[in-house]
Design an enzyme around this catalytic site. Structure first.
Site, short mmCIF file in Angstrom:
data_model
loop_
_atom_site.label_atom_id
_atom_site.label_comp_id
_atom_site.label_asym_id
_atom_site.label_seq_id
_atom_site.Cartn_x
_atom_site.Cartn_y
_atom_site.Cartn_z
N SER A 62 1.02 -1.28 -0.58
CA SER A 62 -0.03 0.10 0.02
C SER A 62 1.19 0.99 -0.17
O SER A 62 2.04 0.94 0.41
CB SER A 62 -0.70 0.37 1.19
OG SER A 62 -1.58 -1.13 1.50
N1 SAM Z 1 -0.30 -4.99 4.36
C1 SAM Z 1 0.36 -5.35 3.05
C2 SAM Z 1 1.79 -4.53 2.62
O1 SAM Z 1 2.12 -4.08 3.36
O2 SAM Z 1 2.65 -5.26 2.04
C3 SAM Z 1 -0.06 -5.22 1.69
C4 SAM Z 1 -1.33 -5.54 1.49
S1 SAM Z 1 -2.21 -6.68 0.28
C5 SAM Z 1 -3.07 -4.50 -0.19
C6 SAM Z 1 -3.48 -7.52 0.57
C7 SAM Z 1 -3.72 -8.44 0.20
O3 SAM Z 1 -4.00 -8.99 1.74
C8 SAM Z 1 -2.74 -8.70 -0.31
O4 SAM Z 1 -1.31 -9.69 -0.07
C9 SAM Z 1 -3.75 -10.62 -0.42
O5 SAM Z 1 -2.81 -11.73 -1.11
C10 SAM Z 1 -4.26 -10.75 0.62
N2 SAM Z 1 -5.60 -11.11 1.03
C11 SAM Z 1 -6.85 -11.30 0.51
N3 SAM Z 1 -7.73 -11.97 0.89
C12 SAM Z 1 -7.00 -12.38 1.80
C13 SAM Z 1 -7.59 -12.94 2.73
N4 SAM Z 1 -8.89 -13.51 2.97
N5 SAM Z 1 -6.50 -13.18 4.01
C14 SAM Z 1 -5.30 -13.09 4.21
N6 SAM Z 1 -4.79 -12.68 3.14
C15 SAM Z 1 -6.14 -12.38 2.28
#
Ligand code: SAM
Length: 214
Positions: A62
């Protein structure tokens, strides 16, 4: 100072302080953690820019402001147990590890979780547990949490997450259609949750039982 240290200080001054991030501890953590180490080397020059970046598997790290804004909203003082949903690169996890006692993070994509785990370990954070799974269901065995941060957009608030919040606990998450969501903050008081809207945002989908279909 290295070029990255300069870029980091500039990021804090121009993207965070000027836009109203005031929590000193959040500013310090953002100034300390080497964000470029959480993206591939080809992207290092852009790691302190005012934008999200790709991390593989069609996912993103993000925008720095969004990381700081969401973290500030959790009101961490240092002694909390925090649940993060969506480990991604592990950058936000490292920020939380600086600011709380223990961080539990769930990522559904194994390759991302493994990479994040390696980074977190190599940086010497021993207060982080990462697991692969559907974070829309939370991490029941480790509940209750003082704070929950969801870094992917849900169609509605996942009830399991709210259930795993302790008394006075805070949850921050993007809620709404996949094209654009509202960042919502809930504070648990007894059986009730008081909700406030923090503004508009755009996140990748929270995919899972309490999220979107794959
Ligand atoms: N906070 C992260 C960083 O600092 O890099 C960025 C996160 S990214 C915007 C969103 C993440 O949520 C992705 O890696 C995606 O695979 C994960 N995600 C989506 N649905 C999910 C779920 N049900 N459980 C766990 N992770 C999930």
């Amino acid at each position: 100072m290295t070029d990255y240290a300069v870029a980091r200080q500039r990021m804090v001054a121009e993207q965070l302080l000027k836009r109203g991030i005031q929590d000193e501890r959040v500013l310090q953590a953002m100034g300390k953690i080497h964000r470029h180490l959480f993206v591939e080397e080809a992207l290092w020059a852009r790691a302190y820019g005012d934008l999200p970046l790709p991390i593989g598997e069609k996912q993103t790290i993000s925008q720095p402001f969004m990381v700081a804004f969401m973290t500030q909203a959790l009101e961490l003082k240092g002694n909390e147990r925090v649940l993060e949903i969506g480990t991604g690169s592990g950058y936000q996890t490292a920020i939380l590890a600086e600011l709380a006692a223990k961080v539990y993070s769930v990522e559904r994509i194994r390759t991302l979780a493994q990479r994040a785990m390696r980074r977190i370990e190599s940086l010497g954070y021993y207060n982080v547990l990462i697991r692969v799974g559907d974070g829309s269901m939370g991490w029941k065995e480790m509940a209750p949490f003082d704070a929950i941060l969801v870094t992917a957009g849900a169609p509605q608030v996942p009830i399991r997450l709210v259930e795993q919040l302790g008394e006075d606990g805070r949850i921050v998450l993007p809620v709404g259609p996949s094209e654009g969501q509202v960042l919502r903050k809930g504070t648990k008081k007894g059986v009730n949750v008081r909700w406030t809207d923090l503004g508009n945002c755009v996140f990748v989908k929270l995919v899972g039982e309490q999220g979107w279909n794959d």
